[in-house]
Design a protein around this motif. Structure first.
Motif, PDB file in Angstrom:
ATOM      1  N   GLY A  59      -4.486  56.399  -8.759  1.00 39.55           N
ATOM      2  CA  GLY A  59      -3.833  55.174  -9.194  1.00 39.55           C
ATOM      3  C   GLY A  59      -4.685  53.954  -8.905  1.00 39.55           C
ATOM      4  O   GLY A  59      -5.894  54.053  -8.702  1.00 39.55           O
ATOM      5  N   GLY A  60      -4.022  52.793  -8.823  1.00 40.11           N
ATOM      6  CA  GLY A  60      -4.758  51.567  -8.580  1.00 40.11           C
ATOM      7  C   GLY A  60      -3.846  50.427  -8.173  1.00 40.11           C
ATOM      8  O   GLY A  60      -2.623  50.520  -8.235  1.00 40.11           O
ATOM      9  N   LEU A  61      -4.480  49.356  -7.762  1.00 41.66           N
ATOM     10  CA  LEU A  61      -3.781  48.146  -7.335  1.00 41.66           C
ATOM     11  C   LEU A  61      -3.060  47.510  -8.518  1.00 41.66           C
ATOM     12  O   LEU A  61      -3.621  47.406  -9.616  1.00 41.66           O
ATOM     13  N   CYS A  62      -1.830  47.106  -8.299  1.00 39.07           N
ATOM     14  CA  CYS A  62      -1.041  46.425  -9.327  1.00 39.07           C
ATOM     15  C   CYS A  62      -1.800  45.185  -9.801  1.00 39.07           C
ATOM     16  O   CYS A  62      -2.214  44.362  -8.990  1.00 39.07           O
ATOM     17  N   GLU A  63      -1.994  45.066 -11.108  1.00 39.91           N
ATOM     18  CA  GLU A  63      -2.730  43.938 -11.670  1.00 39.91           C
ATOM     19  C   GLU A  63      -1.826  42.784 -12.052  1.00 39.91           C
ATOM     20  O   GLU A  63      -2.290  41.675 -12.276  1.00 39.91           O
ATOM     21  N   ASP A  64      -0.527  43.029 -12.144  1.00 37.58           N
ATOM     22  CA  ASP A  64       0.426  41.994 -12.514  1.00 37.58           C
ATOM     23  C   ASP A  64       0.968  41.301 -11.270  1.00 37.58           C
ATOM     24  O   ASP A  64       0.839  41.808 -10.159  1.00 37.58           O
ATOM     25  N   THR A  65       1.592  40.172 -11.475  1.00 36.25           N
ATOM     26  CA  THR A  65       2.303  39.543 -10.366  1.00 36.25           C
ATOM     27  C   THR A  65       3.569  40.339 -10.095  1.00 36.25           C
ATOM     28  O   THR A  65       4.072  41.041 -10.973  1.00 36.25           O
ATOM     29  N   LEU A  66       4.082  40.225  -8.878  1.00 39.03           N
ATOM     30  CA  LEU A  66       5.255  41.006  -8.498  1.00 39.03           C
ATOM     31  C   LEU A  66       6.031  40.256  -7.421  1.00 39.03           C
ATOM     32  O   LEU A  66       5.444  39.743  -6.474  1.00 39.03           O
ATOM     33  N   THR A  67       7.338  40.214  -7.585  1.00 36.51           N
ATOM     34  CA  THR A  67       8.199  39.619  -6.568  1.00 36.51           C
ATOM     35  C   THR A  67       9.179  40.668  -6.060  1.00 36.51           C
ATOM     36  O   THR A  67       9.416  41.679  -6.727  1.00 36.51           O
ATOM     37  N   ILE A  68       9.733  40.408  -4.914  1.00 34.56           N
ATOM     38  CA  ILE A  68      10.712  41.318  -4.328  1.00 34.56           C
ATOM     39  C   ILE A  68      11.920  41.485  -5.251  1.00 34.56           C
ATOM     40  O   ILE A  68      12.483  42.570  -5.359  1.00 34.56           O
ATOM     41  N   ASP A  69      12.296  40.445  -5.948  1.00 36.21           N
ATOM     42  CA  ASP A  69      13.441  40.506  -6.865  1.00 36.21           C
ATOM     43  C   ASP A  69      13.143  41.373  -8.090  1.00 36.21           C
ATOM     44  O   ASP A  69      14.020  42.083  -8.581  1.00 36.21           O
ATOM     45  N   GLU A  70      11.914  41.323  -8.573  1.00 35.34           N
ATOM     46  CA  GLU A  70      11.548  42.105  -9.754  1.00 35.34           C
ATOM     47  C   GLU A  70      11.596  43.607  -9.504  1.00 35.34           C
ATOM     48  O   GLU A  70      11.849  44.383 -10.414  1.00 35.34           O
ATOM     49  N   CYS A  71      11.348  44.013  -8.274  1.00 35.80           N
ATOM     50  CA  CYS A  71      11.342  45.451  -7.990  1.00 35.80           C
ATOM     51  C   CYS A  71      12.537  45.877  -7.156  1.00 35.80           C
ATOM     52  O   CYS A  71      12.589  47.010  -6.686  1.00 35.80           O
ATOM     53  N   ASP A  72      13.493  44.967  -6.968  1.00 39.70           N
ATOM     54  CA  ASP A  72      14.688  45.277  -6.190  1.00 39.70           C
ATOM     55  C   ASP A  72      14.308  45.844  -4.826  1.00 39.70           C
ATOM     56  O   ASP A  72      14.832  46.855  -4.382  1.00 39.70           O
ATOM     57  N   GLY A  73      13.358  45.176  -4.196  1.00 39.73           N
ATOM     58  CA  GLY A  73      12.802  45.668  -2.943  1.00 39.73           C
ATOM     59  C   GLY A  73      13.505  45.159  -1.707  1.00 39.73           C
ATOM     60  O   GLY A  73      14.487  44.425  -1.783  1.00 39.73           O
ATOM     61  N   ASP A  74      12.955  45.583  -0.566  1.00 43.49           N
ATOM     62  CA  ASP A  74      13.458  45.169   0.742  1.00 43.49           C
ATOM     63  C   ASP A  74      12.368  44.413   1.479  1.00 43.49           C
ATOM     64  O   ASP A  74      11.222  44.883   1.576  1.00 43.49           O
ATOM     65  N   LEU A  75      12.714  43.263   2.003  1.00 44.78           N
ATOM     66  CA  LEU A  75      11.786  42.455   2.780  1.00 44.78           C
ATOM     67  C   LEU A  75      11.433  43.167   4.076  1.00 44.78           C
ATOM     68  O   LEU A  75      12.304  43.748   4.727  1.00 44.78           O
ATOM     69  N   ILE A  76      10.154  43.171   4.429  1.00 47.69           N
ATOM     70  CA  ILE A  76       9.705  43.724   5.713  1.00 47.69           C
ATOM     71  C   ILE A  76       8.797  42.702   6.377  1.00 47.69           C
ATOM     72  O   ILE A  76       8.335  41.755   5.749  1.00 47.69           O
ATOM     73  N   SER A  77       8.502  42.914   7.644  1.00 45.45           N
ATOM     74  CA  SER A  77       7.621  42.004   8.372  1.00 45.45           C
ATOM     75  C   SER A  77       6.162  42.377   8.136  1.00 45.45           C
ATOM     76  O   SER A  77       5.838  43.499   7.735  1.00 45.45           O
ATOM     77  N   LYS A  78       5.294  41.427   8.386  1.00 45.05           N
ATOM     78  CA  LYS A  78       3.857  41.672   8.318  1.00 45.05           C
ATOM     79  C   LYS A  78       3.480  42.814   9.253  1.00 45.05           C
ATOM     80  O   LYS A  78       2.679  43.680   8.902  1.00 45.05           O
ATOM     81  N   GLU A  79       4.085  42.822  10.423  1.00 42.18           N
ATOM     82  CA  GLU A  79       3.798  43.876  11.410  1.00 42.18           C
ATOM     83  C   GLU A  79       4.177  45.250  10.873  1.00 42.18           C
ATOM     84  O   GLU A  79       3.426  46.213  11.040  1.00 42.18           O
ATOM     85  N   ASP A  80       5.341  45.349  10.226  1.00 41.78           N
ATOM     86  CA  ASP A  80       5.770  46.628   9.667  1.00 41.78           C
ATOM     87  C   ASP A  80       4.831  47.080   8.550  1.00 41.78           C
ATOM     88  O   ASP A  80       4.527  48.270   8.425  1.00 41.78           O
ATOM     89  N   PHE A  81       4.380  46.139   7.741  1.00 45.66           N
ATOM     90  CA  PHE A  81       3.432  46.485   6.688  1.00 45.66           C
ATOM     91  C   PHE A  81       2.151  47.056   7.297  1.00 45.66           C
ATOM     92  O   PHE A  81       1.659  48.106   6.860  1.00 45.66           O
TER      93      PHE A  81
END
Length: 85
Positions: A59-81
């Motif tokens: 695969g590869g790095l997402c080339e489009d912009t992306l927001t947490i709302d667009e992917c129905d994601g969950d916010l995490i901390s920098k440390e968790d990432f």
């Protein structure tokens, strides 16, 4: 920077479909550009993409912009990432 995850409840649609479902981790900047991306599959396989590794056979790095709302994601901390990175 923004950090969030997205669970994908479907298998890949290629020869790696047996890897299973996946959780995606994203680091984006204030312009919503994806800077780093990690995918952790149900079988334990992990892929990582950034400017240092834009793509590989899986695969590869997402080339489009992306927001947490667009992917129905969950916010995490920098440390968790970076625990996953």
């Amino acid at each position: 920077m923004n950090y969030f995850t997205q669970f994908w409840d479907e298998n890949r649609d290629d020869e790696y479909a047996d890897w299973g479902t996946s959780t995606w981790y994203f680091e984006t900047n204030d312009a919503d550009e994806v800077l780093k991306q990690i995918t952790v599959y149900a079988n334990g396989k992990v892929t990582k993409y950034s400017d240092e590794n834009l793509e590989d056979q899986f695969g590869g790095l997402c080339e489009d912009t992306l927001t947490i709302d667009e992917c129905d994601g969950d916010l995490i901390s920098k440390e968790d990432f970076y625990k996953v990175w």
